[in-house]
Design a protein around this motif. Structure first.
Motif, PDB file in Angstrom:
ATOM      1  N   SER A 211       0.925  -1.218  -0.096  1.00  0.00           N
ATOM      2  CA  SER A 211       0.013   0.091  -0.144  1.00  0.00           C
ATOM      3  C   SER A 211       0.948   1.168   0.036  1.00  0.00           C
ATOM      4  O   SER A 211       1.958   1.354   0.907  1.00  0.00           O
ATOM      5  N   PRO A 212       0.527   2.400  -0.732  1.00  0.00           N
ATOM      6  CA  PRO A 212       1.306   3.567  -0.990  1.00  0.00           C
ATOM      7  C   PRO A 212       1.131   4.363   0.523  1.00  0.00           C
ATOM      8  O   PRO A 212       0.046   4.248   1.099  1.00  0.00           O
ATOM      9  N   THR A 213       1.927   5.216   0.502  1.00  0.00           N
ATOM     10  CA  THR A 213       1.894   6.389   1.808  1.00  0.00           C
ATOM     11  C   THR A 213       2.159   7.430   1.350  1.00  0.00           C
ATOM     12  O   THR A 213       2.724   7.680   0.030  1.00  0.00           O
ATOM     13  N   VAL A 214       2.352   8.704   1.734  1.00  0.00           N
ATOM     14  CA  VAL A 214       3.085  10.027   1.559  1.00  0.00           C
ATOM     15  C   VAL A 214       4.338   9.739   1.046  1.00  0.00           C
ATOM     16  O   VAL A 214       4.689  10.322   0.216  1.00  0.00           O
ATOM     17  N   LYS A 215       5.057   8.926   1.797  1.00  0.00           N
ATOM     18  CA  LYS A 215       6.340   8.628   1.273  1.00  0.00           C
ATOM     19  C   LYS A 215       6.551   8.143   0.046  1.00  0.00           C
ATOM     20  O   LYS A 215       7.401   8.295  -0.694  1.00  0.00           O
ATOM     21  N   THR A 216       5.665   7.406  -0.613  1.00  0.00           N
ATOM     22  CA  THR A 216       5.322   7.071  -2.091  1.00  0.00           C
ATOM     23  C   THR A 216       5.608   8.086  -2.918  1.00  0.00           C
ATOM     24  O   THR A 216       6.072   8.201  -3.881  1.00  0.00           O
ATOM     25  N   ASP A 217       4.802   9.296  -2.642  1.00  0.00           N
ATOM     26  CA  ASP A 217       4.826  10.334  -3.437  1.00  0.00           C
ATOM     27  C   ASP A 217       6.209  10.947  -3.332  1.00  0.00           C
ATOM     28  O   ASP A 217       6.723  11.771  -4.391  1.00  0.00           O
ATOM     29  N   LEU A 218       6.723  10.809  -1.945  1.00  0.00           N
ATOM     30  CA  LEU A 218       8.218  11.706  -1.789  1.00  0.00           C
ATOM     31  C   LEU A 218       9.386  11.079  -2.846  1.00  0.00           C
ATOM     32  O   LEU A 218      10.163  11.714  -3.368  1.00  0.00           O
ATOM     33  N   TYR A 219       9.137   9.488  -2.826  1.00  0.00           N
ATOM     34  CA  TYR A 219      10.050   8.851  -3.612  1.00  0.00           C
ATOM     35  C   TYR A 219      10.001   9.359  -5.012  1.00  0.00           C
ATOM     36  O   TYR A 219      10.928   9.730  -5.716  1.00  0.00           O
ATOM     37  N   ALA A 220       8.648   9.519  -5.755  1.00  0.00           N
ATOM     38  CA  ALA A 220       8.196  10.012  -6.900  1.00  0.00           C
ATOM     39  C   ALA A 220       9.258  11.412  -7.125  1.00  0.00           C
ATOM     40  O   ALA A 220       9.446  11.849  -8.263  1.00  0.00           O
ATOM     41  N   PHE A 221       8.705  12.196  -6.199  1.00  0.00           N
ATOM     42  CA  PHE A 221       9.464  13.633  -6.068  1.00  0.00           C
ATOM     43  C   PHE A 221      10.673  13.310  -6.143  1.00  0.00           C
ATOM     44  O   PHE A 221      11.651  14.396  -7.089  1.00  0.00           O
ATOM     45  N   GLY A 222      11.512  12.528  -5.834  1.00  0.00           N
ATOM     46  CA  GLY A 222      13.003  12.387  -5.786  1.00  0.00           C
ATOM     47  C   GLY A 222      13.367  12.068  -6.953  1.00  0.00           C
ATOM     48  O   GLY A 222      14.387  12.662  -7.628  1.00  0.00           O
TER      49      GLY A 222
END
Length: 495
Positions: free
Chosen positions: A188-199
């Motif tokens: 399951s994704p979390t806000v950290k998943t978006d942060l990785y994509a941001f990276g």
């Protein structure tokens, strides 16, 4: 105009768009076209097709973007470009959005330009996460220029934390070069998943390409197992932030998008030599940790793969043994198959399969704890064992062959190895019975020197033959057990 399409949205307002005026290249979920509002204001309409190669999308999934759009509008965020109206056109969903000035390019950009864009994007993520929504598909194509700011758009596969697990989701969806390790593992994704994509996006703005490129398997391996390359920038704070955003474990990434915005505010700020040295040193430590994590993940992946291959090897061997038993029972109905310790064990508790008929026994011992003094290059062996035979006339167990589960072409298969003494004196041959075919002992089989000669045929004290293990070749081995007789006591020759 002939290509003009007019429709009424759920709001009751009338919109129109032109199929001859696409905005950008159509994506996997549809195309976007120039449109106008009831008052002639510039808008954009996204046409989302319901039918596609992977099957028809659930209408509820398509409506999610509309529902999420309403949430975004109600939040009052100026850094998000949501859907503001929509209608169901039967074979597609028409989504109305504000028209943007342009789309974010993949770079490379100057560091100051990249940081300015990243601050906008991170602020948008902060606003999105504040209303408990994750984007799930952050990439340059979903970042649009509007009112001279970079804003987030396209929430087509966004995940709303308030939607229960019983509702349809786009589990595992995303754009491959930006997908966090946990998405590849179907977690399951979390806000950290978006942060990785941001990276990944931040790296791309500076580099012109994402950290991991190539085929799907290469990208997957990069996200899951490889240490990310160092971001090509001179500012150590920015470089360290990107490295942390690309951490394999979510808990090693920044706490949230707000923390990212705060860290970006420190980038490109003049620093003392001591501060620069500290930031540079911290980056070295972070890179070393990333490399260590990568090596650990690679080792774990190799261990998991090996475990799966060993399980497959046992299942394949059991199937061959069952087939051979059926053939053997055609001539000896009382023949049986005995298994011991096949779910685990070590060299001290050997997993084994035995074919038994009367006093004749063929036992296959599997060596699960395989060790070599030194790894042999290009060795594709997964599992090995020995074939031990005995009967009433020769009760001393004889190692008659080795079985090896290994890569052959594009398949993993079981093979029979048989060895025979070569041009040496009997007293100098220490690998098995002189003058007859045999298998190797565990210690000899995993001796790195002997293993090398098994893989690279050369003049040696023994010759080797190899054939595929099947029910038929296994019965040939059982016939050896039936015919086994002791060597002539006068000459020492085997019959």
């Amino acid at each position: 105009m002939a290509d003009e399409v007019t429709f009424t949205g759920q709001s009751g307002k009338t919109w129109r768009y032109w199929e001859s005026k696409p905005l950008g290249t159509p994506g996997g979920f549809g195309g976007v076209y120039e449109a106008e509002g009831p008052d002639g204001s510039p808008m954009a309409v996204k046409v989302v097709r319901k039918d596609r190669a992977g099957g028809r999308l659930d209408d509820r999934l398509l409506q999610r973007e509309v529902l999420i759009g309403k949430r975004v509008v109600e939040s009052g965020s100026g850094m998000l470009l949501p859907v503001i109206d929509a209608t169901d056109a039967g074979d597609s969903l028409l989504l109305v959005m504000l028209r943007a000035q342009g789309v974010l390019t993949s770079g490379p950009m100057a560091e100051a330009e990249a940081v300015a864009a990243l601050v906008d994007i991170a602020t948008g993520l902060q606003d999105l996460h504040a209303i408990a929504i994750m984007h799930r598909d952050l990439k340059p194509a979903n970042v649009l220029r509007h009112e001279d700011r970079w804003k987030l758009a396209d929430f087509g596969i966004a995940r709303d934390d308030e939607i229960g697990t019983g509702d349809p989701t786009f589990r595992g969806s995303g754009t491959l070069p930006y997908m966090a390790p946990e998405l590849w593992e179907l977690k399951s994704p979390t806000v950290k998943t978006d942060l990785y994509a941001f990276g990944c996006l931040a790296f791309e703005l500076l580099n012109g390409a994402t950290p991991f490129t190539g085929s799907m398997s290469a990208i997957r391996d990069g996200h899951l197992n490889q240490a990310p390359p160092e971001a090509p920038c001179s500012d150590n704070v920015l470089k360290n932030l990107i490295a942390r955003l690309l951490a394999k474990r979510p808990e090693d990434r920044p706490q949230d998008a707000r923390a990212v915005v705060e860290r970006l505010s420190r980038a490109l700020v003049p620093r003392t030599p001591v501060q620069e040295s500290i930031a540079r040193g911290l980056g070295v430590h972070a890179a070393a940790q990333a490399q260590a994590d990568s090596e650990r993940l690679l080792a774990q992946a190799a261990k998991d793969t090996h475990r799966q291959q060993v399980a497959q090897a046992k299942a394949d061997l059991r199937e061959i043994m069952d087939d051979a038993l059926t053939d053997l029972q055609a001539v000896e109905p009382n023949a049986a198959l005995e298994t011991r310790g096949t779910t685990g064990g070590s060299f001290g508790a050997v997993p084994s399969f035995s074919l038994i008929a009367d006093a004749v026994r063929l036992r296959i011992n599997l060596w699960e704890d395989m060790t070599t003094d030194q790894p042999v290059p290009n060795d594709t062996m997964v599992l090995a064992g020995c074939v031990v035979i005995t009967n009433r006339s020769y009760s001393t167990e004889l190692n008659s062959a080795n079985l090896v589960y290994e890569q052959v072409g594009d398949r993993l298969i079981w093979q029979i190895y048989k060895f025979h003494s070569g041009m040496v004196r009997p007293e100098r041959y220490a690998f098995g019975p002189f003058g007859r075919t045999h298998g190797f002992r565990h210690s000899d089989f995993f001796d790195s020197q002997e293993r090398y000669f098994m893989l690279h045929p050369a003049l040696h004290v023994w010759s080797k033959t190899v054939e595929v293990l099947t029910a038929e070749t296994l019965l040939d081995l059982f016939k050896e057990a039936v015919d086994l007789r002791p060597p002539d006591p006068r000459t020492g020759r085997w019959p």
